[in-house]
Design a protein around this motif. Structure first.
Motif, short mmCIF file in Angstrom:
data_model
loop_
_atom_site.label_atom_id
_atom_site.label_comp_id
_atom_site.label_asym_id
_atom_site.label_seq_id
_atom_site.Cartn_x
_atom_site.Cartn_y
_atom_site.Cartn_z
N ARG A 22 -6.54 -2.50 1.90
CA ARG A 22 -5.24 -3.17 2.02
C ARG A 22 -4.28 -2.68 0.94
NH1 ARG A 22 -4.92 -9.64 1.96
NH2 ARG A 22 -5.42 -9.23 -0.24
N TRP A 28 0.45 -2.78 9.30
CA TRP A 28 -0.47 -3.65 10.03
C TRP A 28 -1.37 -2.88 10.97
CZ3 TRP A 28 -0.65 -3.68 15.26
CH2 TRP A 28 0.42 -3.10 15.96
N TRP A 29 -0.84 -1.76 11.54
CA TRP A 29 -1.64 -1.02 12.52
C TRP A 29 -2.81 -0.30 11.86
CZ3 TRP A 29 -1.94 4.09 11.44
CH2 TRP A 29 -0.90 4.67 10.69
N SER A 32 -5.35 -2.90 11.13
CA SER A 32 -5.95 -3.31 12.41
C SER A 32 -6.96 -2.28 12.88
CB SER A 32 -4.86 -3.50 13.46
OG SER A 32 -3.96 -4.52 13.09
#
Length: 408
Positions: A22, A28-29, A32
């Motif tokens: 992170r 976000w992708w 994910s």
């Protein structure tokens, strides 16, 4: 309870590793994708254990999922180790600032550089394990040794033997590579070929498709073989004890079909004129819960301690526990079993390391005790993890030499 603890530890490590990713990947992708890959790999691994396998062992799709899971875990564990080291440093900096400085800074944030470094270091074992599955498992190496002995008969001066071990035929998936390896053994043109156990993973039928290939192994004095711990079928759930014994009889017959002379606590003499050397083969003898069917006393009955002897014993713990100080004076023992764990680092003549060395004193290569030698072959095949990294599949060639009288 043990499973709950293991799952809790894995989840904790997973959460910790995610924090490092992170720090690096803000989108976000990308996060994910990281989560999705993890879920898919774990899901397929679990799924593989609910699917039947041909030989009831860690082979095929199940083995490859284990390999991919291990590769991904190695990446994450490497990241966790580096990041944990940085977190310890962050704690000390925070305490120091609170006690000895007037800094108003709160707990120091993670540095992107450290996260990048951790990911870069983690990529090394990750890519290595993937390479081990793609190419490493068939990266056959010929390792040659020349050993001198005081009591080797002159007629056997220069006698050569080739050792292979741990074929584990149920794991093979490339006939072309195995044909190449068998040709490689024959190219050594040794006087005798000695196989030191674990022909299969569990079942005799694993070897049957490979009989035409391995029956091509030839040597002037023949091919001798012994049994390893996997050859007894102890790791397979048979429908009955009769079925297990039937499988074992089939396995013994496979050795005959190959044209190999299977030694089960017995010996053979190889003669040159009036002189001879003894090839002694024992069944599996291992410590730590492994089968102890080997009977060296029976196999070596009637052998004079002064005679030259080559012992074939699958598990090197037999040499360490019994043979190296035995009154029969076994000059050379040949073993396998460890596979070198199929993972490690070797720089010939300088450095050798594998996690398996914390389990076995003698785990790969040549060892000596009071002029008595053991060679632990790294194995021909592979098991569970369908690859090899650093510890390559091995064909061992040993030349026996008679030590000059002036040096004896």
């Amino acid at each position: 309870m043990r499973w709950i603890i293991s799952i809790a530890i894995l989840l904790a490590l997973e959460v910790y590793a995610f924090q490092a990713f992170r720090t690096l990947f803000k989108f976000w992708w990308s996060l994910s994708a990281y989560v999705a890959i993890t879920v898919v790999v774990v899901g397929l691994l679990i799924y593989s254990f609910y699917q039947p396998t041909t030989h009831g062992s860690l082979t095929g799709f199940r083995a490859y999922m284990i390999g991919i899971f291990l590769s991904l875990s190695a990446l994450k564990l490497s990241v966790v180790v580096v990041m944990f080291g940085e977190d310890i440093l962050r704690v000390f900096i925070f305490i120091y600032n609170k006690l000895f400085t007037s800094s108003a800074e709160n707990f120091p944030s993670r540095r992107k550089f450290i996260s990048t470094l951790a990911l870069g270091l983690g990529a090394i074992p990750f890519l290595s394990l993937l390479y081990g599955m793609y190419k490493g498992k068939y990266n056959f190496k010929v390792l040659s040794y020349e050993l001198e002995f005081d009591n080797l008969p002159e007629e056997f001066d220069g006698y050569t033997l080739t050792q292979i071990s741990d074929i584990h035929s149920g794991s093979f998936d490339n006939e072309e590579e195995i044909n190449y390896a068998v040709d490689l053994v024959n190219e050594q043109e040794s006087d005798v070929v000695l196989f030191t156990g674990d022909l299969v993973n569990n079942l005799a039928e694993e070897m049957k498709p490979w009989i035409p290939v391995f029956s091509r192994l030839k040597a002037k004095d023949g091919v001798y073989s012994i049994l390893g711990n996997h050859d007894y079928g102890d790791y397979y759930q048979f429908a009955s004890e009769d079925k297990k014994q039937e499988n074992f009889k089939d396995l013994v017959k496979v050795h005959s079909d190959l044209g190999w002379d299977l030694l089960r606590n017995e010996r053979k003499e190889i003669k040159r004129g009036e002189h001879k050397l003894h090839v002694i083969g024992v069944e599996n003898w291992g410590k730590g819960g492994f089968k102890k069917a080997g009977d060296f006393e029976k196999a070596a009955k009637g052998v004079d301690p002064k005679d030259f002897k080559i012992l074939m014993s699958h598990d090197p713990s037999h040499w360490d526990e019994v043979i190296k100080n035995h009154e029969k004076d076994v000059q050379l023992t040949l073993s396998g079993h460890t596979h070198g764990m199929q993972f490690g680092i070797e720089i010939p003549g300088w450095f050798k390391w594998s996690p398996v060395q914390y389990r076995y004193e003698q785990w790969a290569g040549l060892y000596e005790n009071a002029k008595r030698f053991i060679n632990v072959n790294r194995g021909f095949g592979y098991l569970a993890y369908p690859g090899r990294v650093g510890i390559w599949p091995e064909v061992t060639v040993i030349k026996l030499k008679r030590r000059p009288v002036s040096e004896a």
